[in-house]
Design an enzyme around this catalytic site. Structure first.
Site, PDB file in Angstrom:
ATOM      1  N   GLY A  12     -34.804 -39.486 -27.215  1.00  0.00           N
ATOM      2  CA  GLY A  12     -36.250 -39.625 -27.374  1.00  0.00           C
ATOM      3  C   GLY A  12     -36.861 -38.452 -28.113  1.00  0.00           C
ATOM      4  O   GLY A  12     -36.150 -37.623 -28.697  1.00  0.00           O
ATOM      5  N   ASP A  13     -38.183 -38.370 -28.057  1.00  0.00           N
ATOM      6  CA  ASP A  13     -38.866 -37.303 -28.790  1.00  0.00           C
ATOM      7  C   ASP A  13     -38.536 -35.922 -28.232  1.00  0.00           C
ATOM      8  O   ASP A  13     -38.487 -34.943 -28.973  1.00  0.00           O
ATOM      9  CB  ASP A  13     -40.374 -37.538 -28.854  1.00  0.00           C
ATOM     10  CG  ASP A  13     -41.032 -37.647 -27.494  1.00  0.00           C
ATOM     11  OD1 ASP A  13     -40.329 -37.833 -26.485  1.00  0.00           O
ATOM     12  OD2 ASP A  13     -42.275 -37.553 -27.435  1.00  0.00           O
ATOM     13  N   THR A  27     -25.895 -34.551 -23.786  1.00  0.00           N
ATOM     14  CA  THR A  27     -26.671 -33.568 -23.032  1.00  0.00           C
ATOM     15  C   THR A  27     -26.472 -33.809 -21.541  1.00  0.00           C
ATOM     16  O   THR A  27     -26.257 -34.936 -21.093  1.00  0.00           O
ATOM     17  CB  THR A  27     -28.164 -33.638 -23.378  1.00  0.00           C
ATOM     18  OG1 THR A  27     -28.672 -34.925 -23.045  1.00  0.00           O
ATOM     19  CG2 THR A  27     -28.393 -33.360 -24.849  1.00  0.00           C
ATOM     20  N   GLU A  40     -35.834 -30.693 -29.082  1.00  0.00           N
ATOM     21  CA  GLU A  40     -34.842 -29.693 -28.684  1.00  0.00           C
ATOM     22  C   GLU A  40     -33.838 -29.434 -29.808  1.00  0.00           C
ATOM     23  O   GLU A  40     -33.489 -28.285 -30.098  1.00  0.00           O
ATOM     24  CB  GLU A  40     -34.093 -30.137 -27.437  1.00  0.00           C
ATOM     25  CG  GLU A  40     -34.865 -29.979 -26.166  1.00  0.00           C
ATOM     26  CD  GLU A  40     -34.009 -30.223 -24.926  1.00  0.00           C
ATOM     27  OE1 GLU A  40     -32.781 -29.995 -24.987  1.00  0.00           O
ATOM     28  OE2 GLU A  40     -34.573 -30.642 -23.913  1.00  0.00           O
TER      29      GLU A  40
END
Length: 77
Positions: free
Chosen positions: A63-64, A40, A69
């Site tokens: 991560g969360d 990303t 996403e």
């Protein structure tokens, strides 16, 4: 052969994503799986990558927020 797409957020959390990714890819059976790694570059990019994914399996490494996403991208595609 199934294709796995790894979507990696390189700045999420404090863990070394490269080491995690190497371990996971090293454990794959190359006769059963091919893989691609995409990193990303900005907020929301994981969702876009997941929406456009041409893969049987999509894996989020981050991560969360990254998990969220990728899930939104997969469900929305």
């Amino acid at each position: 052969m199934e294709k796995i797409l790894f979507i990696v957020n390189p700045i999420a959390g404090g863990k070394d994503k490269k080491a995690i990714l190497e371990k996971v890819i090293g454990a794959l059976d190359p006769s059963r799986f091919s893989h691609e790694v995409r990193y990303t570059e900005y907020a929301g990019h994981a969702c876009t990558i997941a929406e456009e994914a041409d893969a049987d399996i999509v894996v989020a490494i981050g991560g969360d927020g990254t998990q969220n996403e990728v899930a939104r991208g997969v469900v929305g595609s």
